[in-house]
Design a protein around this motif. Sequence first.
Motif, PDB file in Angstrom:
ATOM      1  N   THR A 162      23.135  -6.671  52.741  1.00  0.00           N
ATOM      2  CA  THR A 162      22.159  -5.614  53.044  1.00  0.00           C
ATOM      3  C   THR A 162      20.825  -6.228  53.452  1.00  0.00           C
ATOM      4  OG1 THR A 162      23.279  -4.125  51.509  1.00  0.00           O
ATOM      5  CG2 THR A 162      21.002  -3.576  52.076  1.00  0.00           C
ATOM      6  N   ALA A 163      20.440  -7.307  52.778  1.00  0.00           N
ATOM      7  CA  ALA A 163      19.193  -7.993  53.146  1.00  0.00           C
ATOM      8  C   ALA A 163      19.282  -8.552  54.567  1.00  0.00           C
ATOM      9  CB  ALA A 163      18.897  -9.112  52.150  1.00  0.00           C
ATOM     10  N   LYS A 197      21.096  -7.284  57.027  1.00  0.00           N
ATOM     11  CA  LYS A 197      20.966  -6.118  57.911  1.00  0.00           C
ATOM     12  C   LYS A 197      19.489  -5.740  58.045  1.00  0.00           C
ATOM     13  CE  LYS A 197      21.949  -2.277  60.086  1.00  0.00           C
ATOM     14  NZ  LYS A 197      22.784  -2.116  61.282  1.00  0.00           N
ATOM     15  N   GLU A 198      18.792  -5.728  56.921  1.00  0.00           N
ATOM     16  CA  GLU A 198      17.375  -5.341  56.942  1.00  0.00           C
ATOM     17  C   GLU A 198      16.526  -6.327  57.738  1.00  0.00           C
ATOM     18  OE1 GLU A 198      16.666  -4.770  52.761  1.00  0.00           O
ATOM     19  OE2 GLU A 198      17.560  -2.740  52.806  1.00  0.00           O
TER      20      GLU A 198
END
Length: 324
Positions: A53-54, A56-57
């Motif tokens: 997720t990091a 992607k961010e």
Amino acid sequence: MTQVQTARGPIDAADLGRTLMHEHIFVLTADVQQNHDEWDEQARIDDAVSKLTALKEAGYGSIVDPTVIGLGRYIPRIEKIAAQVDLNIIVATGVYTYDTAPFYFKYRGPIPGIAPDLPDPMLGMFIRDITEGIPGTNVKAAFLKCAIDHQGMTTDVERIMRNVARAHRQTGAPITVHTHPGSKQGLEAHRVLSAEGVDPGRVVLGHSGDSQDADHLSELADLGYILGFDRFGIDVEASVEDRVKVAVELVRRGYADRMVLSHDAACYIDWIEPMLLPANPNWHYLHIENDVLPAFREQGVTDEQIDQMLVTNPRRYFENVGAY
Ligand SMILES: [Zn+2]
């Protein structure tokens, strides 16, 4: 429009976005883990979801995960993780070894002097993973992986590479080869792949960036191969400065159209004593974004060239998938 298979199903290749071309989620020794109390399934899944997720961010759309047989591939777990992150995870089929194939294959397939004409089950597995899907999942493999290291072209390394080449030509799925550029194994891979009629433009020679020999890497690029600068963060083998320097040199020589970037990192790898991992503090999914790209820009690599390596080249690799 070309579809690329991911752990969440097919997507349009145009939607891959920034793509790290060689990242693992887990590298595991499956039968050791099954007899050992180190593994915590939920904690490892949660950790992977948070690290992906990091990523992607930070603006990345996809990772290409070459975890195959020999590296503890278990796609039901990857499918579970993929459902919890808004990032494309592209999975592989293949076999990873530097010397001998797993014993499963020892007396299956062609056996010289006993059953030379038996079909090789490896080839069937590879093609099944790509065309029908990976058993127990809804996922299809989108590329093929094999390896050659300093031991060179052993009998089994060659067997695996030839089966990868044949599955590639029958399905069109592209290839990634783990290589050892310090002993110029890319040229050995070229010998076997070209004998099988493989187009070098369909192949990433992984770990090219472990070498500081820009002339050797140029030779491989001139043959048409895509070079993987895909171990940024493994500082014990080459410093960040050295990895950046050789990549910048190849860009300067005009090869940005055949270079891809990655870390060869994992959320968890059981090959290394955990207390030794701090020796590679940069070995994580965000090192390129945080440290390598700024160093590239400082040394004259343009944003257009960075996009070429992170977006255009990965897209081309997954769009160039006709069988032949
Ligand atoms: Zn790897």
